[in-house]
Enzyme design. Structure first.
Site, short mmCIF file in Angstrom:
data_model
loop_
_atom_site.label_atom_id
_atom_site.label_comp_id
_atom_site.label_asym_id
_atom_site.label_seq_id
_atom_site.Cartn_x
_atom_site.Cartn_y
_atom_site.Cartn_z
N CYS A 15 56.98 3.49 36.84
CA CYS A 15 57.98 4.46 37.31
C CYS A 15 57.74 4.69 38.80
CB CYS A 15 57.94 5.74 36.49
SG CYS A 15 56.39 6.65 36.59
N ASN A 18 54.04 7.60 38.72
CA ASN A 18 52.99 7.37 37.70
C ASN A 18 52.33 8.67 37.24
OD1 ASN A 18 49.82 5.56 37.41
ND2 ASN A 18 51.42 5.75 35.89
N CYS A 20 54.70 11.08 35.43
CA CYS A 20 55.60 11.61 34.39
C CYS A 20 55.97 10.54 33.37
CB CYS A 20 56.87 12.20 35.01
SG CYS A 20 56.57 13.62 36.11
N ARG A 21 56.92 9.66 33.74
CA ARG A 21 57.49 8.74 32.74
C ARG A 21 56.55 7.62 32.32
NH1 ARG A 21 62.63 7.53 36.28
NH2 ARG A 21 61.00 7.90 37.83
N SER A 22 55.96 6.92 33.28
CA SER A 22 55.16 5.75 32.86
C SER A 22 53.87 6.12 32.13
CB SER A 22 54.91 4.77 34.02
OG SER A 22 54.16 5.35 35.06
N ASP A 130 64.48 10.58 35.64
CA ASP A 130 63.30 11.19 36.25
C ASP A 130 63.26 12.69 35.90
OD1 ASP A 130 61.34 12.17 37.88
OD2 ASP A 130 62.14 11.29 39.73
P1 4NP Z 1 57.67 9.71 37.64
O1 4NP Z 1 58.23 11.10 38.25
O2 4NP Z 1 58.19 8.61 38.55
O3 4NP Z 1 58.28 9.67 36.29
O4 4NP Z 1 56.16 9.81 37.66
C1 4NP Z 1 58.03 11.48 39.59
C2 4NP Z 1 56.83 11.99 39.98
C3 4NP Z 1 56.66 12.39 41.29
C4 4NP Z 1 57.69 12.28 42.19
C5 4NP Z 1 58.90 11.73 41.79
C6 4NP Z 1 59.07 11.33 40.48
N1 4NP Z 1 57.50 12.71 43.53
O5 4NP Z 1 58.48 12.66 44.30
O6 4NP Z 1 56.39 13.14 43.91
#
Ligand code: 4NP
Length: 163
Positions: A15, A18, A20-22, A130
């Site tokens: 993702c 790294n 939340c989703r992955s 997201d």
């Molecule tokens: P992820 O979510 O890609 O599912 O881990 C996010 C985590 C952090 C951020 C964006 C999306 N960020 O902008 O810090």
């Protein structure tokens, strides 16, 4: 003797951050593979380096825990060139990160790269949204999307394995 030796299965979820989703996908997949008796390495990374070394988002940890999966020990890392040598299958959680992965494929790399929801009939081309700026329900929706997709991925991987 020149029998073709299949590489050991190794699956990477990708993702943006790294956190939340992955990591949730990694947790879902690890449990599902164990339940299915599928021997497989699993890991997750982000295309961005914002959260290297960090634990998953507390909302991701809570969502996973509510489903009986512990992802609290995972640590964020960023997609590296060596991932394309080490992982046979790389799944992007959304289309932007799919493009980010494809733009970094080293010459000669053989990993199969796909959008995670392409594995779900009727959901091809869709993104696991997201949840970072969302709420608990968004994390729960992510868990559901990933769980459905992982069931299909496990079936695909089992079908690819030699008998
Ligand atoms: P992820 O979510 O890609 O599912 O881990 C996010 C985590 C952090 C951020 C964006 C999306 N960020 O902008 O810090």
């Amino acid at each position: 003797m020149s029998e073709k030796v299949e590489p050991p299965l190794a699956v990477l979820f990708v993702c943006l951050g790294n956190i939340c989703r992955s990591p949730m996908a990694e947790g879902v997949f690890r449990k599902a593979a164990l339940d299915a008796g599928l021997e497989c390495r699993v890991d997750s990374v982000g295309t961005a380096g914002y959260h290297i070394g960090e634990s998953p988002d507390p909302r991701a940890i809570t969502t996973a825990r509510n489903h009986g999966v512990d992802i609290s020990e995972l640590k964020g890392r960023q997609l590296a060139p060596s991932d394309f040598e080490e992982f046979t299958h790389i799944f992007a959680l959304d289309t932007a990160n799919l493009a980010g992965i494809r733009s970094r494929v080293p010459r000669g790399a053989e990993s199969q790269i796909a959008l995670l929801l392409d594995s779900v009939p009727g959901r091809e081309g869709q993104t696991v949204a997201d949840p970072y700026y969302g709420d608990e329900e968004d994390f729960e929706r992510v868990w559901r999307d990933i769980s459905v997709a992982v069931e299909h991925v496990i079936e695909q991987l089992k079908a690819e394995m030699p008998d």
